[in-house]
Design an enzyme around this catalytic site. Structure first.
Site, PDB file in Angstrom:
ATOM      1  N   CYS A  76      10.382 -20.471  31.299  1.00  0.00           N
ATOM      2  CA  CYS A  76       9.199 -21.320  31.186  1.00  0.00           C
ATOM      3  C   CYS A  76       8.805 -21.359  29.720  1.00  0.00           C
ATOM      4  O   CYS A  76       8.376 -20.344  29.163  1.00  0.00           O
ATOM      5  CB  CYS A  76       8.052 -20.785  32.044  1.00  0.00           C
ATOM      6  SG  CYS A  76       6.509 -21.702  31.822  1.00  0.00           S
ATOM      7  N   CYS A 227       5.067 -29.113  30.770  1.00  0.00           N
ATOM      8  CA  CYS A 227       6.228 -28.285  31.111  1.00  0.00           C
ATOM      9  C   CYS A 227       7.087 -28.178  29.861  1.00  0.00           C
ATOM     10  O   CYS A 227       7.669 -29.175  29.411  1.00  0.00           O
ATOM     11  CB  CYS A 227       7.027 -28.896  32.263  1.00  0.00           C
ATOM     12  SG  CYS A 227       8.551 -28.011  32.653  1.00  0.00           S
TER      13      CYS A 227
END
Length: 289
Positions: A76, A227
């Site tokens: 991430c 994201c």
């Protein structure tokens, strides 16, 4: 069980961060992760991040990521920026750059003087089997140096680039990211049978050769405000298709990221992402599940 936590966000992509480096944390079940991430009855977050001591040579820390559905994932990017701010603010390191162990290897995170964090995301991977993506029986379409793959999405054909940034992404270029039915198509792409580990679905609008708008429907989390790996995958696909030039400013609902990649000259080059990391608050929660 009482847990101390820090709530953070990177461009609106929000996280609950737990310190398993300074003291031992009990193993968390997927039910407990979901309870912590619950926005009504818990703290609320897109992902849970756990800071741990490394288990491989050459790493300063280990970084684990759990989606709000309880599943552990590989990487991430926005979380990585929050990770390095957390360990710096907590005095767990005095280094400006740290090497961090993630599920897929090591990444380098650098804190800049302006408070932004630069993440060395490594080189993107486009080989379908390594994404992973099942391209068997499909006729791909060449676009620049990329191959677009047809997906049946609710009876319509969508042409996507498949990219791994340590986690799988399917990126399509759309005319208007804001108006596009991301919430309708995102779940269909995320769970498409061609992606055995599911996929993050990206919807990118080209503004100029150095600027895009992006929405991402994340695997296991739904649409998020930003994201990081999705921004990296989208820019890599755009450069590979000849639509973008480095560096690229990526506008998300939660903020702006800057992605740089010299892939037009060397696809093995590492990609970097720069953006903010913010601490929102700290607290304790009684976990009774």
């Amino acid at each position: 069980m009482k847990l101390s936590f820090t709530k953070m966000h990177g461009a609106g992509n929000d996280f609950v961060v737990l310190d398993g480096y300074s003291h031992t944390l009990p193993p968390l079940t997927d039910v407990q992760v979901r309870a912590l991430a619950d926005r009504h009855f818990g703290i609320g977050a897109d992902q849970l991040l756990v800071v741990e001591k490394p288990t491989v040579d050459g790493a300063d820390f280990k970084y684990r990521i759990f989606n709000c559905d309880g599943g552990e994932v590989e990487h991430c990017g926005n979380g990585a920026r929050c990770f390095v701010k957390f360990v710096t603010d907590r005095g767990l390191t005095d280094k400006r750059s740290v090497r961090v162990q993630v599920m897929k290897g090591l990444i380098t995170l650098t804190m800049q003087d302006n408070g932004e964090v630069v993440v060395d995301m490594g080189a993107p991977v486009f080989e379908p089997a390594q994404v992973p993506f099942d391209a068997s029986g499909l006729d791909g379409r060449t676009d620049g140096n990329d191959t677009l793959w047809p997906l049946d999405v609710g009876g319509a054909t969508r042409w996507v680039s498949t990219v791994s940034m340590g986690n799988p992404h399917a990126v399509q270029v759309v005319d208007d990211a804001e108006a596009y039915p991301v919430l309708a198509e995102g779940p269909l792409i995320e769970r498409h049978a061609r992606f055995p580990k599911r996929v993050n679905a990206g919807f990118m609008q080209i503004v100029s050769r150095h600027e895009v708008k992006l929405r991402v429907y994340e695997r296991g989390a739904g649409e998020t405000l930003a994201c990081g790996t999705g921004a990296c995958a989208a820019v890599a696909a755009g450069i590979r298709r000849g639509l973008l030039d480095t560096p690229v400013t990526v506008h998300t609902h939660g903020g702006t990221l800057t992605i740089s990649w010299d892939g037009a000259h060397d696809e093995r080059a590492a990609l970097t992402m720069a953006g903010p990391a913010t601490t929102v608050f700290e607290g304790e929660i009684e976990l009774n599940v």
